[in-house]
Design a protein around this motif. Structure first.
Motif, PDB file in Angstrom:
ATOM      1  N   TYR A  49       2.187   1.606  -3.536  1.00  0.00           N
ATOM      2  CA  TYR A  49       1.217   2.308  -4.164  1.00  0.00           C
ATOM      3  C   TYR A  49       0.897   3.844  -4.160  1.00  0.00           C
ATOM      4  O   TYR A  49       0.911   4.343  -4.895  1.00  0.00           O
ATOM      5  N   GLU A  50       1.018   4.049  -2.927  1.00  0.00           N
ATOM      6  CA  GLU A  50       0.731   5.484  -2.433  1.00  0.00           C
ATOM      7  C   GLU A  50       1.819   6.370  -2.804  1.00  0.00           C
ATOM      8  O   GLU A  50       1.756   7.504  -3.403  1.00  0.00           O
ATOM      9  N   LYS A  51       3.079   5.934  -2.846  1.00  0.00           N
ATOM     10  CA  LYS A  51       4.307   6.783  -3.368  1.00  0.00           C
ATOM     11  C   LYS A  51       4.168   6.746  -5.011  1.00  0.00           C
ATOM     12  O   LYS A  51       4.529   8.049  -5.447  1.00  0.00           O
ATOM     13  N   ARG A  52       3.736   5.823  -5.668  1.00  0.00           N
ATOM     14  CA  ARG A  52       3.712   5.916  -6.920  1.00  0.00           C
ATOM     15  C   ARG A  52       2.613   6.727  -7.473  1.00  0.00           C
ATOM     16  O   ARG A  52       2.746   7.474  -8.473  1.00  0.00           O
ATOM     17  N   LYS A  53       1.590   6.786  -6.893  1.00  0.00           N
ATOM     18  CA  LYS A  53       0.264   7.375  -7.153  1.00  0.00           C
ATOM     19  C   LYS A  53       0.661   8.947  -6.911  1.00  0.00           C
ATOM     20  O   LYS A  53       0.160   9.955  -7.610  1.00  0.00           O
ATOM     21  N   SER A  54       1.299   9.385  -5.832  1.00  0.00           N
ATOM     22  CA  SER A  54       1.622  10.809  -5.536  1.00  0.00           C
ATOM     23  C   SER A  54       2.757  11.306  -6.360  1.00  0.00           C
ATOM     24  O   SER A  54       2.707  12.671  -6.811  1.00  0.00           O
TER      25      SER A  54
ATOM     26  N   SER B  29       3.230  10.461  -9.438  1.00  0.00           N
ATOM     27  CA  SER B  29       2.856  10.608 -11.061  1.00  0.00           C
ATOM     28  C   SER B  29       2.120  11.827 -11.390  1.00  0.00           C
ATOM     29  O   SER B  29       1.630  12.209 -12.428  1.00  0.00           O
ATOM     30  N   LYS B  30       1.538  12.723 -10.162  1.00  0.00           N
ATOM     31  CA  LYS B  30       0.607  13.639 -10.274  1.00  0.00           C
ATOM     32  C   LYS B  30       1.416  14.993 -10.772  1.00  0.00           C
ATOM     33  O   LYS B  30       2.582  15.166 -10.504  1.00  0.00           O
TER      34      LYS B  30
ATOM     35  N   LYS C 187       0.780  -1.236  -0.155  1.00  0.00           N
ATOM     36  CA  LYS C 187      -0.081  -0.104   0.028  1.00  0.00           C
ATOM     37  C   LYS C 187       0.821   1.256  -0.079  1.00  0.00           C
ATOM     38  O   LYS C 187       0.556   2.371  -0.934  1.00  0.00           O
TER      39      LYS C 187
END
Length: 86
Positions: free
Chosen positions: A78-83, A85-86, A75
């Motif tokens: 995932y949060e690192k990649r999600k943040s 990519s913005k 998790k």
């Protein structure tokens, strides 16, 4: 390949004679510890079962905590990649 001693099956109770002769009462009591009563054997087996049960419980706890840690790590990744990519 000739052998002078008893065969493998004879030694382990698969034949007649040899080390594991099923017709010999002395052999049976010797394998149980020299005249051990069946209740004592059951008590020892029960103690072994309790130890195995405790070991399995400890192992299950380790698996559960390891899985929980792994899920938290996934998790976080995932949060690192999600943040990022913005």
């Amino acid at each position: 390949m000739a052998s002078n001693g008893p065969s493998w099956a004879d030694q382990w109770g698969g034949g007649s004679g040899g080390y594991g002769d099923e017709g010999n009462d002395k052999g049976k009591t010797a394998r149980l510890g020299g005249g051990t009563k069946m209740t004592e054997v059951k008590a020892v087996a029960s103690a072994g079962f309790d130890k195995a049960k405790a070991a399995a419980a400890v192992g299950a706890k380790k698996v559960k905590s390891g899985t929980a840690g792994g899920i938290k790590w996934v998790k976080a990744q995932y949060e690192k990649r999600k943040s990022s990519s913005k």
